[in-house]
Design a protein around this motif. Sequence first.
Motif, PDB file in Angstrom:
ATOM      1  N   GLN A  28      54.588 -23.228 -58.304  1.00 53.84           N
ATOM      2  CA  GLN A  28      53.774 -24.228 -58.982  1.00 53.84           C
ATOM      3  C   GLN A  28      52.905 -24.946 -57.952  1.00 53.84           C
ATOM      4  O   GLN A  28      53.316 -25.169 -56.807  1.00 53.84           O
ATOM      5  CB  GLN A  28      54.652 -25.229 -59.729  1.00 53.84           C
ATOM      6  CG  GLN A  28      55.447 -24.614 -60.871  1.00 53.84           C
ATOM      7  CD  GLN A  28      54.565 -23.888 -61.882  1.00 53.84           C
ATOM      8  OE1 GLN A  28      53.546 -24.413 -62.334  1.00 53.84           O
ATOM      9  NE2 GLN A  28      54.959 -22.668 -62.235  1.00 53.84           N
ATOM     10  N   ASN A  29      51.724 -25.290 -58.356  1.00 54.49           N
ATOM     11  CA  ASN A  29      50.757 -25.892 -57.443  1.00 54.49           C
ATOM     12  C   ASN A  29      51.287 -27.155 -56.777  1.00 54.49           C
ATOM     13  O   ASN A  29      50.990 -27.429 -55.613  1.00 54.49           O
ATOM     14  CB  ASN A  29      49.457 -26.192 -58.195  1.00 54.49           C
ATOM     15  CG  ASN A  29      48.345 -26.652 -57.277  1.00 54.49           C
ATOM     16  OD1 ASN A  29      47.875 -25.906 -56.433  1.00 54.49           O
ATOM     17  ND2 ASN A  29      47.922 -27.902 -57.438  1.00 54.49           N
ATOM     18  N   ASP A  30      52.103 -27.929 -57.518  1.00 55.20           N
ATOM     19  CA  ASP A  30      52.528 -29.235 -56.990  1.00 55.20           C
ATOM     20  C   ASP A  30      53.582 -29.132 -55.883  1.00 55.20           C
ATOM     21  O   ASP A  30      53.920 -30.139 -55.265  1.00 55.20           O
ATOM     22  CB  ASP A  30      53.023 -30.147 -58.121  1.00 55.20           C
ATOM     23  CG  ASP A  30      54.189 -29.555 -58.897  1.00 55.20           C
ATOM     24  OD1 ASP A  30      54.673 -28.468 -58.529  1.00 55.20           O
ATOM     25  OD2 ASP A  30      54.611 -30.177 -59.890  1.00 55.20           O
ATOM     26  N   VAL A  31      54.113 -27.930 -55.611  1.00 56.72           N
ATOM     27  CA  VAL A  31      55.078 -27.802 -54.505  1.00 56.72           C
ATOM     28  C   VAL A  31      54.380 -27.452 -53.191  1.00 56.72           C
ATOM     29  O   VAL A  31      55.013 -27.438 -52.134  1.00 56.72           O
ATOM     30  CB  VAL A  31      56.158 -26.744 -54.810  1.00 56.72           C
ATOM     31  CG1 VAL A  31      56.832 -27.031 -56.137  1.00 56.72           C
ATOM     32  CG2 VAL A  31      55.599 -25.330 -54.781  1.00 56.72           C
ATOM     33  N   LEU A  32      53.087 -27.162 -53.266  1.00 55.49           N
ATOM     34  CA  LEU A  32      52.339 -26.791 -52.064  1.00 55.49           C
ATOM     35  C   LEU A  32      51.707 -28.010 -51.405  1.00 55.49           C
ATOM     36  O   LEU A  32      51.302 -28.941 -52.095  1.00 55.49           O
ATOM     37  CB  LEU A  32      51.244 -25.776 -52.432  1.00 55.49           C
ATOM     38  CG  LEU A  32      51.714 -24.486 -53.085  1.00 55.49           C
ATOM     39  CD1 LEU A  32      50.535 -23.596 -53.436  1.00 55.49           C
ATOM     40  CD2 LEU A  32      52.696 -23.729 -52.197  1.00 55.49           C
TER      41      LEU A  32
ATOM     42  N   ARG B 278      50.332 -20.946 -59.199  1.00 54.33           N
ATOM     43  CA  ARG B 278      49.575 -21.190 -60.413  1.00 54.33           C
ATOM     44  C   ARG B 278      48.744 -22.458 -60.233  1.00 54.33           C
ATOM     45  O   ARG B 278      49.283 -23.566 -60.228  1.00 54.33           O
ATOM     46  CB  ARG B 278      50.515 -21.349 -61.614  1.00 54.33           C
ATOM     47  CG  ARG B 278      49.825 -21.224 -62.971  1.00 54.33           C
ATOM     48  CD  ARG B 278      50.817 -21.389 -64.116  1.00 54.33           C
ATOM     49  NE  ARG B 278      51.943 -20.485 -64.007  1.00 54.33           N
ATOM     50  CZ  ARG B 278      51.904 -19.198 -64.383  1.00 54.33           C
ATOM     51  NH1 ARG B 278      50.783 -18.698 -64.876  1.00 54.33           N
ATOM     52  NH2 ARG B 278      52.969 -18.434 -64.264  1.00 54.33           N
ATOM     53  N   PRO B 279      47.423 -22.316 -60.036  1.00 54.28           N
ATOM     54  CA  PRO B 279      46.585 -23.507 -59.855  1.00 54.28           C
ATOM     55  C   PRO B 279      46.646 -24.409 -61.081  1.00 54.28           C
ATOM     56  O   PRO B 279      46.749 -23.931 -62.218  1.00 54.28           O
ATOM     57  CB  PRO B 279      45.178 -22.924 -59.664  1.00 54.28           C
ATOM     58  CG  PRO B 279      45.399 -21.509 -59.246  1.00 54.28           C
ATOM     59  CD  PRO B 279      46.652 -21.077 -59.933  1.00 54.28           C
ATOM     60  N   GLU B 280      46.572 -25.694 -60.824  1.00 55.62           N
ATOM     61  CA  GLU B 280      46.647 -26.662 -61.915  1.00 55.62           C
ATOM     62  C   GLU B 280      45.490 -26.443 -62.892  1.00 55.62           C
ATOM     63  O   GLU B 280      44.331 -26.304 -62.513  1.00 55.62           O
ATOM     64  CB  GLU B 280      46.580 -28.082 -61.341  1.00 55.62           C
ATOM     65  CG  GLU B 280      46.840 -29.165 -62.376  1.00 55.62           C
ATOM     66  CD  GLU B 280      46.894 -30.548 -61.756  1.00 55.62           C
ATOM     67  OE1 GLU B 280      47.004 -31.520 -62.506  1.00 55.62           O
ATOM     68  OE2 GLU B 280      46.829 -30.634 -60.508  1.00 55.62           O
ATOM     69  N   GLY B 281      45.821 -26.393 -64.175  1.00 56.17           N
ATOM     70  CA  GLY B 281      44.814 -26.251 -65.218  1.00 56.17           C
ATOM     71  C   GLY B 281      44.334 -24.834 -65.444  1.00 56.17           C
ATOM     72  O   GLY B 281      43.431 -24.615 -66.260  1.00 56.17           O
ATOM     73  N   GLU B 282      44.926 -23.857 -64.722  1.00 56.85           N
ATOM     74  CA  GLU B 282      44.517 -22.463 -64.897  1.00 56.85           C
ATOM     75  C   GLU B 282      45.669 -21.638 -65.467  1.00 56.85           C
ATOM     76  O   GLU B 282      46.835 -21.889 -65.169  1.00 56.85           O
ATOM     77  CB  GLU B 282      44.063 -21.855 -63.561  1.00 56.85           C
ATOM     78  CG  GLU B 282      42.812 -22.509 -62.986  1.00 56.85           C
ATOM     79  CD  GLU B 282      42.321 -21.791 -61.734  1.00 56.85           C
ATOM     80  OE1 GLU B 282      42.721 -20.622 -61.520  1.00 56.85           O
ATOM     81  OE2 GLU B 282      41.543 -22.407 -60.983  1.00 56.85           O
TER      82      GLU B 282
END
Length: 424
Positions: free
Chosen positions: A243-247, A366-370
């Motif tokens: 998930q994007n928020d872990v990067l 997985r980029p946010e919003g995509e």
Amino acid sequence: MHDIRSIRENPEAFDKGLALRGLAPRSAELLALDERRRALITEAQAAQARRNEASKAIGAAKARRDDPTDLMAEVAALKERMPQIDAEEKAAGAELNELLAAIPNLPLRDVPKGDGEDDNVLVHERGTIPSFAFEAREHDAIGPALGLDFETGAKISGSRFTFLRGPAARLHRALGQFMLDTLTHEHGYEETVVPLLVRGETMFGTGQLPKFAEDSFHTTDDRWLIPTAEVSLTNSVREQILQNDVLPLRLAALSPCFRSEAGAAGRDTRGYIRQHQFEKVEMVSITAPEASEAEHERMTACAEYILDKLGLAYRRMKLCTGDMGFTAARTYDLEVWLPGQARFREISSCSTCTDFQARRMNTRYRPEGEKGTRFVHTLNGSGLAVGRTLVAVVENYQQENGGVAVPEVLRPYLGGLTLLEPKA
């Protein structure tokens, strides 16, 4: 690992990147094999569709009491041909993947063109080169009285092994703990303890296999001793969708490393510079593509910070196209000053691998919003090589009587000790 679709879209750029690496063009060969593989896929799809169609026609012919012999012969021929098509397609795909897996990463645009280390470019030089009132000695002359026991190491295991005792062993431990504490407490890396034995697919993921098998140690149960903790750390996210928020993920490990040094015969056979077994603190970052540029600078600065705290003079070099590692798209080497040798020697290497390793490991985010996913970027760097840092401390802090002053930042790890005394 390279993306065949990208090569298909811009073969000239791919061949140009290979030329910078000193390699011949490969796009025509790769695309011809890719075209054959895709043609076989198309043939298989057409054969399956025709088989379905003919099978239905057989049923309809029987219902009309027509003779279905020709249709049945056609279906039988298709049934015999389809496994052949499938086998040919798999063979072409395997050959294509094998070729792609042996091709190094392409250099980024700012990487200087060159053939070898003489063409690397100085980025900056920091620290003060020490001066001595006596002739500075190399570490292999100072070390034995401090516990660098080269003879026992060689007796036990052969060349390129060292047995550490007393002051040298304590200094080695202090350096590793100091480095790991600095990275985790001050720079946000997560401390880890990693497996030292890994599977072949793990070594493939970070690019050690298949091309560099001879540089590593292979066990009888088909595992590999890690040449660097980068292998275990980077593969900790293999075959995952993050998930994007872990990067960014920032991981660090102090681990033994094992290298056969097959390509370094005759180099640094004396002393503690190049060993078959050594310890290193490794940094690995997993980032989104748009963040990897800044992360490369940050990671290199973290390694420089450790050298600054140790009071060692060093320089940052940007490696040229002919001196970079297989998986790197850009590499900074940090070289520390060794008074005994009167020259700079590599002590850290920090590389961005863009999505090259991620493709080999099938690691996406997985980029946010995509809805779709993209490959992550991976980076790795030494923070630092413990043995080479020990060499640098011994040579830069040497005393005329053979002792070694302890850098201030290491004293808490040595019970307040300020001087390593040589054995009489």
